[in-house]
Scaffold this motif. Sequence first.
Motif, PDB file in Angstrom:
ATOM      1  N   ASP A 406      -5.481   6.355  -5.279  1.00 23.68           N
ATOM      2  CA  ASP A 406      -6.461   5.981  -4.143  1.00 23.68           C
ATOM      3  C   ASP A 406      -6.498   4.549  -4.118  1.00 23.68           C
ATOM      4  O   ASP A 406      -6.980   3.736  -4.938  1.00 23.68           O
ATOM      5  N   LEU A 407      -6.100   3.832  -3.003  1.00 26.30           N
ATOM      6  CA  LEU A 407      -6.137   2.276  -2.816  1.00 26.30           C
ATOM      7  C   LEU A 407      -7.413   1.789  -2.773  1.00 26.30           C
ATOM      8  O   LEU A 407      -7.759   0.650  -3.518  1.00 26.30           O
ATOM      9  N   GLY A 408      -8.256   2.506  -2.410  1.00 28.32           N
ATOM     10  CA  GLY A 408      -9.862   1.909  -2.456  1.00 28.32           C
ATOM     11  C   GLY A 408     -10.506   1.812  -3.739  1.00 28.32           C
ATOM     12  O   GLY A 408     -11.379   0.994  -3.990  1.00 28.32           O
ATOM     13  N   TYR A 420     -13.167   0.164   1.908  1.00 25.71           N
ATOM     14  CA  TYR A 420     -11.655   0.295   1.957  1.00 25.71           C
ATOM     15  C   TYR A 420     -11.041   1.800   1.701  1.00 25.71           C
ATOM     16  O   TYR A 420     -11.670   2.200   0.684  1.00 25.71           O
ATOM     17  N   ARG A 421     -10.444   2.179   2.463  1.00 27.63           N
ATOM     18  CA  ARG A 421      -9.822   3.645   2.390  1.00 27.63           C
ATOM     19  C   ARG A 421      -8.454   3.433   2.661  1.00 27.63           C
ATOM     20  O   ARG A 421      -7.704   2.946   3.421  1.00 27.63           O
ATOM     21  N   GLY A 422      -7.609   3.965   1.690  1.00 30.92           N
ATOM     22  CA  GLY A 422      -6.229   4.025   1.460  1.00 30.92           C
ATOM     23  C   GLY A 422      -5.780   4.953   0.365  1.00 30.92           C
ATOM     24  O   GLY A 422      -6.372   5.271  -0.159  1.00 30.92           O
ATOM     25  N   ARG A 423      -4.355   5.002   0.542  1.00 30.11           N
ATOM     26  CA  ARG A 423      -3.428   5.761  -0.527  1.00 30.11           C
ATOM     27  C   ARG A 423      -2.317   5.216  -0.736  1.00 30.11           C
ATOM     28  O   ARG A 423      -1.717   4.399   0.230  1.00 30.11           O
ATOM     29  N   ALA A 424      -1.688   5.474  -1.793  1.00 27.46           N
ATOM     30  CA  ALA A 424      -0.535   4.985  -2.180  1.00 27.46           C
ATOM     31  C   ALA A 424       0.125   6.178  -2.976  1.00 27.46           C
ATOM     32  O   ALA A 424      -0.156   6.957  -3.715  1.00 27.46           O
ATOM     33  N   VAL A 434      13.652   6.154 -11.954  1.00 26.59           N
ATOM     34  CA  VAL A 434      13.758   5.225 -10.702  1.00 26.59           C
ATOM     35  C   VAL A 434      13.035   5.687  -9.383  1.00 26.59           C
ATOM     36  O   VAL A 434      12.646   6.818  -9.592  1.00 26.59           O
ATOM     37  N   LEU A 435      12.644   4.690  -8.535  1.00 31.62           N
ATOM     38  CA  LEU A 435      11.662   4.992  -7.460  1.00 31.62           C
ATOM     39  C   LEU A 435      12.834   5.617  -6.222  1.00 31.62           C
ATOM     40  O   LEU A 435      13.608   4.847  -6.116  1.00 31.62           O
ATOM     41  N   ARG A 436      12.590   6.646  -5.726  1.00 32.16           N
ATOM     42  CA  ARG A 436      13.285   7.061  -4.454  1.00 32.16           C
ATOM     43  C   ARG A 436      12.637   6.569  -3.144  1.00 32.16           C
ATOM     44  O   ARG A 436      13.161   6.414  -2.234  1.00 32.16           O
ATOM     45  N   GLY A 437      11.052   6.501  -3.207  1.00 31.99           N
ATOM     46  CA  GLY A 437      10.442   5.964  -2.127  1.00 31.99           C
ATOM     47  C   GLY A 437       9.021   5.717  -2.535  1.00 31.99           C
ATOM     48  O   GLY A 437       8.481   5.856  -3.643  1.00 31.99           O
ATOM     49  N   VAL A 438       8.474   4.896  -1.607  1.00 30.39           N
ATOM     50  CA  VAL A 438       7.146   4.445  -1.840  1.00 30.39           C
ATOM     51  C   VAL A 438       6.272   4.362  -0.550  1.00 30.39           C
ATOM     52  O   VAL A 438       6.811   3.892   0.517  1.00 30.39           O
ATOM     53  N   THR A 439       4.909   4.817  -0.410  1.00 35.31           N
ATOM     54  CA  THR A 439       4.387   4.715   0.688  1.00 35.31           C
ATOM     55  C   THR A 439       2.946   3.980   0.554  1.00 35.31           C
ATOM     56  O   THR A 439       2.400   4.641  -0.582  1.00 35.31           O
ATOM     57  N   PHE A 440       2.358   3.270   1.137  1.00 34.84           N
ATOM     58  CA  PHE A 440       1.017   2.587   1.348  1.00 34.84           C
ATOM     59  C   PHE A 440       0.399   2.861   2.576  1.00 34.84           C
ATOM     60  O   PHE A 440       0.918   2.795   3.736  1.00 34.84           O
ATOM     61  N   VAL A 441      -0.877   3.413   2.492  1.00 32.24           N
ATOM     62  CA  VAL A 441      -1.614   3.507   3.727  1.00 32.24           C
ATOM     63  C   VAL A 441      -2.878   2.900   3.491  1.00 32.24           C
ATOM     64  O   VAL A 441      -3.683   3.016   2.505  1.00 32.24           O
ATOM     65  N   GLY A 442      -3.359   1.606   4.175  1.00 26.98           N
ATOM     66  CA  GLY A 442      -4.477   0.920   4.128  1.00 26.98           C
ATOM     67  C   GLY A 442      -4.491  -0.202   4.852  1.00 26.98           C
ATOM     68  O   GLY A 442      -3.557  -0.867   5.295  1.00 26.98           O
TER      69      GLY A 442
END
Length: 488
Positions: A406-408, A420-424, A434-442
Motif C-alpha cells: 500500500d503506497l499510502g 494518498y491512495r496508491g499501490r505498488a 531478480v525482478l521481472r516487472g514493477v508497477t506503481f500507481v499513485g
Amino acid sequence: MAMRDRHHQTDPMTEAIEYDVVVLGAGPVGENVADRVRAAGLSVAVVESELVGGECSYWACMPSKALLRPAIAHAEARRTAGLRDAVRGPLDARAVLAHRDEFTSQWKDDGQVEWLESTGARLYRGHGRLAGRKRVTVTGPDGDEQSLTARHAVAVCTGSRAVLPDLPGLPEARPWTSREATSSRRVPGRLVVVGGGVVGVEMATAWRALGAEVTLLIRGEGPLPRMEPFAGELVADALKEAGATVRTHVSVTAVERDGGTGPVTVVLSGGERVEADEVLFATGRAPRTDDAGLESVGLEPGSWLTVDDSCLVEGSDWLYAVGDVNHRALLTHQGKYQARIAGAAITARAQHVPLLDSGPWGAHAATADHAAVPQVVFTAPEVAAVGLTLAQAERAGHRVRAVDQDLGAVAGASLYADGYRGRARMVVDLDRNVLRGVTFVGPGVGELLHSATLAVVGEIPIDRLWHAVPSYPTISEVWLRLLETYCG
C-alpha cells in the motif's frame, strides 16, 4: 573508427541523388536514426510529409501532457493542506489550451527543422515511397518527383495512425481521434470517449478537468487492460470521483450526427443512445505503411514490419523499420531507443564491421523491447510500469511471486498528499531472485519508474537491492517496504 563524411551525389545514369542512408519519417525516431548515422560520418536524407518532429511533438506526447499537467497539479493541490481552499475553483481552460499551444510551437516546425539540418542531414519535404531495392521516390508538395538512392540502408520510421472501427454513420459523424483530442481549440460540453487504453483514460482525465462532461465507454472489464488489474481499478475510481461516468462491458454499434453538425449520438449494443458534443475513438493504432511502397520490395502494403533486434526487416540486408512501424513497443522513448540501436547497426554494417555486440543487452540489440519496456500513464493517479505484469510473467512460464504494498502507508506518500491512495507491486523471479516487472500507481509515481527500470534491466539480485537505501521521507521508501514483505 567513424566513416569519412560522404556527401550526397547524383547518379548520372539514373538522375537519382545518392546518400549513404535514407530515412522515411522525421518524427523523434527518424530524427534519432539520422543523427546517429550522421554523427558516424554517413550522409543521410530525411523525408517528411508533415511536420518535422512527428506525432509526438504535435498530436501526442507533448500536447497531451501539456493538457494533463495542470489537471494533475490541480488534483494534487486539492489534497494538500493549505492549498485545498485556494484551488477550489475550476482550471482556466483558456490558459491551459494556450499552454498546450506553446508546447506544440503553435504547430510550426521551424525549430525542429533547424535542429535536424544542424546535424548535416538533408531534409526533403514530401511523401516518400520505396521504389525498389535501396530506392525512394519523393513527391513534393508541388507534385514534382525526386529519386533518392541509399548506398547502405533505408529506414522506415513513419510511425502509426489512429484506427477507426467500421461502424454505421461514423465517417459522417466526424469523430475525434487522438489528434483532435490533443489539438482541439475548445472544450466540448459533453465528450464520449470510446476505449479504455492509455489515450482513452488520459484524454478523459484532461477534458474532464477542463470542464467537459465525460463518459468513458469500455468494451472489457475496465481501463488499462494490459497493466496490472489494480492500475485500471484505481484510475477508474479516480475518474468517477472527478465526475466522469465510466461504463464497462459496453460496445458501440453506430454513431449518428445529422448533417455532420450539431450533437453526436452514440448507439450502444441493446439500443441505448448516448448524446454528446464530440466523440473520441481511442480504439487502436495501425502502421503508416499503406502508401510506403512496400509492394516494390515484396512486402504487404499497410502491414507492420517484422524486424530482428537490430531493427533490420526480416529477409532484407538493407531495409530497417524503427519505432511504431515494427509493432514492438508503440512508445516514443522506446522508438528512440530502437533508433540508437539501429543507427549503431547501420553504421557497423556500412563499415563492414561484424555485429559482435548483437546478443541480449548488446549495443546492436533492442533487448528492452522484450524485457523492460517502461511506460507512464499520466492520469490522476499516475500509473508507472516496467517489464512484465504477474499474468504476463506466468504466461511466459516464469516461476514468480507478486509482492504488493500500500503506497499510502509510506511516510513520504502521506506527506505528498492528504489521503494518498496508491499501490505498488514487484514481480519476483523465484528461480533467479531478480525482478521481472514493477508497477506503481499513485500521485507522483512517474518519477519512481526509472529506479524500477534500472532494477529490471540490470537484473539486480534482491540481496543487492537491500543495499540501495531509499531516502526518508520519500515515496521511494516503498522499495524498502516491498523488500521487507518479500523477505519476511
